[in-house]
Design a protein around this motif. Structure first.
Motif, short mmCIF file in Angstrom:
data_model
loop_
_atom_site.label_atom_id
_atom_site.label_comp_id
_atom_site.label_asym_id
_atom_site.label_seq_id
_atom_site.Cartn_x
_atom_site.Cartn_y
_atom_site.Cartn_z
N UNK A 599 19.56 -17.74 -13.25
CA UNK A 599 19.59 -19.21 -13.30
C UNK A 599 20.09 -19.76 -11.97
N UNK A 600 19.41 -20.81 -11.51
CA UNK A 600 19.83 -21.53 -10.30
C UNK A 600 19.13 -22.88 -10.31
N UNK A 601 19.79 -23.88 -9.78
CA UNK A 601 19.21 -25.22 -9.76
C UNK A 601 17.99 -25.26 -8.84
N UNK A 602 16.93 -25.92 -9.32
CA UNK A 602 15.72 -26.06 -8.52
C UNK A 602 14.77 -24.88 -8.60
N UNK A 603 15.11 -23.85 -9.40
CA UNK A 603 14.26 -22.67 -9.54
C UNK A 603 14.06 -22.40 -11.02
N UNK A 604 12.84 -22.03 -11.41
CA UNK A 604 12.58 -21.69 -12.81
C UNK A 604 13.43 -20.50 -13.22
N UNK A 605 13.99 -20.55 -14.43
CA UNK A 605 14.74 -19.41 -14.95
C UNK A 605 13.83 -18.19 -15.03
N UNK A 606 14.36 -17.04 -14.63
CA UNK A 606 13.58 -15.81 -14.62
C UNK A 606 14.25 -14.74 -15.47
N UNK A 607 13.42 -14.01 -16.21
CA UNK A 607 13.92 -12.89 -17.01
C UNK A 607 14.17 -11.70 -16.09
N UNK A 608 15.38 -11.16 -16.13
CA UNK A 608 15.79 -10.09 -15.22
C UNK A 608 16.14 -8.84 -16.05
N UNK A 609 15.64 -7.70 -15.60
CA UNK A 609 15.92 -6.43 -16.27
C UNK A 609 17.00 -5.68 -15.51
N UNK A 610 18.16 -5.52 -16.14
CA UNK A 610 19.24 -4.73 -15.54
C UNK A 610 18.93 -3.25 -15.73
N UNK A 611 19.13 -2.47 -14.69
CA UNK A 611 18.80 -1.04 -14.70
C UNK A 611 20.04 -0.30 -14.22
N UNK A 612 20.71 0.41 -15.14
CA UNK A 612 21.96 1.11 -14.82
C UNK A 612 21.78 2.60 -15.12
#
Length: 882
Positions: A599-612
């Motif tokens: 999430x950030x202002x002015x940018x579309x929310x993006x689905x993020x895959x955490x890889x541990x």
């Protein structure tokens, strides 16, 4: 009056006598208009199609959710929000189902549903308890009449409290306006964090005490088109109003839950006191020797322990109660809603780039063509001036000629553009979205722009060319222009080169520099067309290489196995034996994977895959982490995470910056960026277990295993996949080979768009070369007649012209290739999806194809010119105007 009638006759006579010129101007304007209007209309048509669907199915404006659910009192508060139209409370839950434990997002349905209406693809909607409609995505796995069983994380005890029954009969397949993407079904609170499909059952089959969500629509948004600034402004206002209406709900809900908890604890304390009294009574009876009448001590003690455990559990739950959170989300939270608009906007961006070059080239070619036409009519212009005709009357011929060509081309171009191109492009995107047939519209603004630009390309150029000629007086105009004086060219000063050229080569070199305007026009025209063709082929290279790069070079593992965590030890042992028993498997890596939202202002929310990864040292065997430009390998450390390149581009991240993410409970976290890795599909954040713990305050749960094996064919993969699916430990199985092929098929839908670009650019190249060559021959008709009189054969005369064309075409191809690289880079930036990054490459065959296509058209043009040169009437051409 007679003069005007004579002029009009002359205009139409000119069109009849110069059909080739008229058709060439018509063709080049038609191409520019159709390409501009078609590509420009494709984006709005796509948005209009989606907006029509949203309107017909009643897609909600806002959705309200709470961590502790929504009560009837909350619904009443929402009814008081200004401008509210429809309020639709409902239930939803995430469950496992099927042999592969797919995650199903189940919604409630009733016959009064007016918002988020389902589109029936097959069968009917639920009418009785125990009936279910499934996502059309599952039509290949289930059929009408099949049974679907819900299951939880290893137990059905909790699900029985939520549903009236856990077994359902499939009665239909539907599509929902909430999920316009074919494969994205949003996040899930169970399993891997993302849902595989959705389903709907009757509201009466839910046993939940409170609503899980409420959908809202408003009166003033009903007639407003989706995706427009006006709609977004109204939604922002309504979101604020809803949040204000529910501002006191969290505190009230928490107090209500605590009161209910205290009531339950009071009952538990009474049970505990009764059990203690009973135990004390039993002890006294034993002391008094009344053993026979005393209650069983063990039974009483068990009851006392159970009461204490129940009380402790209730006290713990009460202590853990937190202030509930209320989430008010709009359509942008629906999977694919915003991305679809971005795709349409990208098409509009492309429409703002490519047609500019089409029209620019068209304007220059039209200027050259109309200038040549005016020069050919120089004698006639002088005669008319001598007879007393005014400049305006004389100029009218050329203005009408250009205007007729422009208007006729514009009408045909608009017809093709508004009907054919949007359909082709929309059908290319249909593999990504579940939407009905395209809604095509007529756009007056684009039509007016097209016509104005077309008129500028022809009528304005005709006015400029004729105005220049009309400055001369009649006596001068009635004589042909004096030939350009010969001058020494630069090459003549390089004596050791000039001396080695034969006569024909020297003539060719002198002619190139003698007609500088035509030289630059030809080079520029060919360069522009080559750049457009190369960009089309380059887009095909960039898009087509994604699947191989992502699922071959970067993702090295052969299979991804999602694992259940809540299973018995026997199931774990059986799974380990299954893996160790397969001799083809060469390596395994345990990985924790979670889905979060950047999430950030002015940018579309993006689905993020955490890889541990559990073992940091083994990562390179399964995933390639490297900088794309330097090809330098990246190592995971405990100081930060490595993020994928497109995610970094979207959020403007550099090493040392921080990425803001929220989990599925909307809790915010910050991740330090330590490096940026090459990646083309989806967004990934790689981190060590230690860094994960430092950010999220808990140990990672290794819910995935990556496997490498030596076998690479379906004959081994299919049976192995069946064994994995049959294991209780396995939640889902994904083979890289099948994922790569599926994604490759989806990306092929973009081939249609690139094909449109290539064909249009190729057609433009043909028209440009034909026009320029035709003008070249017309300008030099006396020169060509002279060399024919001197004994040149027809083929030699053709080569006399063709040598110059070849040299100028080659020069144009060289410049066009360089310009094509820049244009390709720009188009990639505008045409990329948020979840993909196109490979910024142009393969060497594309340069060859672009060059060969240009030379091919040049050759075809020269075939026509050869026929024309053979028909030159030498005596007529060499006649003196005296």
């Amino acid at each position: 009056m007679m003069k005007k009638r004579a002029l009009w006759k002359d205009i139409f006579r000119e069109i009849g006598q110069s059909k080739a010129r008229f058709i060439s101007i018509f063709a080049i304007i038609m191409l520019g208009v159709s390409f501009f209007s078609g590509i420009k209309a494709a984006g709005p048509d796509m948005l209009d199609t989606a907006g029509t669907l949203y309107r017909e199915t009643g897609l909600m404006d806002l959705k309200v959710q709470s961590t502790y659910g929504l009560t009837e009192d909350n619904i009443e508060l929402l009814r008081g929000v200004p401008g509210i139209d429809e309020i639709q409370p409902g239930y939803s839950a995430d469950v496992f189902t099927g042999d592969n434990a797919a995650i199903l997002k189940v919604y409630s349905y009733n016959t009064d549903t007016s918002l988020n209406q389902y589109r029936m693809m097959e069968g009917r909607l639920p009418e009785h308890s125990g009936e279910i409609v499934l996502d059309d995505l599952l039509a290949g796995e289930y059929a009408l009449g099949d049974k679907v069983a819900f299951s939880g994380n290893g137990t059905n005890a909790e699900l029985s409290d939520d549903f009236a029954t856990l077994d359902y009969t499939v009665v239909g397949f539907v599509r929902s306006p909430q999920f316009i993407e074919k494969n994205n079904r949003g996040t899930s609170s169970i399993g891997k964090g993302t849902a595989d499909a959705f389903a709907a059952i009757l509201e009466s089959d839910f046993k939940l005490p409170v609503y899980t969500e409420v959908y809202l629509s408003f009166k003033d948004t009903a007639g407003v088109k989706a995706y427009t600034p006006k709609y977004e402004t109204l939604i922002e206002q309504h979101t604020q109003a809803v949040e204000e209406a529910l501002s006191g709900v969290p505190e009230a809900r928490l107090a209500e839950l605590r009161a209910e908890g205290e009531e339950e604890l009071s009952s538990a304390r009474m049970e505990l006191a009764a059990a203690e009294q009973q135990l004390a009574k039993a002890a006294r009876q034993l002391e008094d020797g009344q053993q026979e009448s005393a209650p069983n001590g063990n039974t009483v003690a068990d009851g006392l322990a159970s009461a204490r455990e129940k009380l402790a559990e209730g006290e713990q739950k009460l202590a853990e109660l937190e202030l509930p959170k209320i989430y008010v989300t709009d359509r942008n939270a629906s999977p694919g809603y915003t991305e679809y608009k971005n795709n349409a906007d990208r098409l509009s961006a492309i429409a703002s780039v490519f047609p500019v070059f089409f029209f620019l080239i068209a304007a220059l070619i039209s200027l050259t063509t109309m200038t040549r036409m005016v020069e050919e009519n120089r004698l006639q212009i002088g005669t008319l001036k001598a007879l007393g005709y005014g400049n305006r009357d004389i100029m009218a011929k050329f203005l009408v000629y250009g205007t007729l060509a422009s208007l006729a081309a514009s009408v045909v171009g608009l017809a093709i553009g508004f009907t054919l191109l949007p359909t082709i492009i929309y059908n290319a995107y249909s593999s990504l979205y579940n939407l009905p047939d395209i809604v095509k519209s007529f756009y007056p603004s684009y039509s007016i722009i097209s016509v104005i630009v077309a008129l500028i390309c022809t009528t304005l150029t005709a006015w400029i060319a004729s105005r220049v000629e009309l400055r001369g007086n009649a006596s001068v105009l009635m004589r042909p222009k004096a030939p350009k004086s010969g001058q020494r060219i630069i090459l003549e000063r390089v004596s050791f080169v000039w001396k080695r050229l034969n006569f024909v080569q020297k003539v060719t070199a002198r002619n190139l520099f003698r007609y500088k305007q035509r030289m630059f026009m030809t080079v520029f025209g060919v360069a522009g067309c080559t750049a457009l063709i190369l960009t089309g082929f380059g887009l095909k290279d960039s898009i087509g290489s994604i699947a191989g790069q992502q699922y071959g070079t970067i993702m090295k593992y052969d299979v991804l196995v999602a694992l259940h965590d809540d299973v018995s030890d026997d199931a774990r042992v059986a799974y380990e034996q299954l893996i160790s028993g397969e001799s083809a498997i060469t390596g395994a890596l345990n990985v924790a994977q979670e889905t979060m939202t950047a999430h950030a202002s002015g940018v579309n929310d993006q689905e993020v895959n955490l890889f541990i990864p559990a073992s940091v040292d083994s990562v390179s065997d399964y995933v390639e982490l490297q900088n794309r430009t330097s090809e330098e390998g990246l190592k995971l450390t405990d100081e930060g995470a490595i993020v994928s390149e497109k995610l970094a581009k979207l959020y403007g991240l550099e090493p040392g910056d921080k990425l803001n993410v929220v989990d599925n409970k909307n809790e915010p976290f910050q991740i330090q960026v330590a490096g940026i890795t090459e990646n083309y599909v989806m967004h990934y954040v790689y981190m060590t277990p230690a860094y994960y713990s430092s950010v999220f305050g808990e140990e990672p749960v290794f819910n995935t295993e990556l496997l490498n094996y030596g076998m690479q064919d379906n004959s081994w993969e299919d049976p192995f996949g069946e064994k994995l699916t049959a294991s209780e430990r396995v939640a889902a199985v994904s083979f890289s080979s099948s994922v790569g092929s599926v994604f490759g098929d989806i990306m092929k839908s973009m081939d249609v768009v690139t094909l449109v670009l290539i064909v249009s650019a190729a057609a433009l190249a043909f028209v440009v070369l034909y026009n320029l060559t035709n003008i070249n021959v017309s300008e030099r008709i006396r020169e060509l007649s002279t060399i024919k009189v001197l004994g040149f054969y027809d083929k030699e005369v053709t080569m006399y012209i063709y040598r110059e064309n070849i040299m100028l075409s080659v020069l144009g191809i060289v410049f066009g290739s360089g310009f094509g690289i820049l244009l390709h880079s720009f188009v990639l930036r505008t045409a990329e999806l948020d979840v993909t990054m196109f490979a910024p490459i142009i393969k060497w065959p594309s340069y060859i194809y672009a060059a060969l296509l240009t030379l091919l058209f040049s050759g075809i043009v020269m075939v026509f010119m050869h026929i024309k040169l053979k028909r030159i009437h030498m005596i007529e051409a060499l006649k003196s105007v005296e």
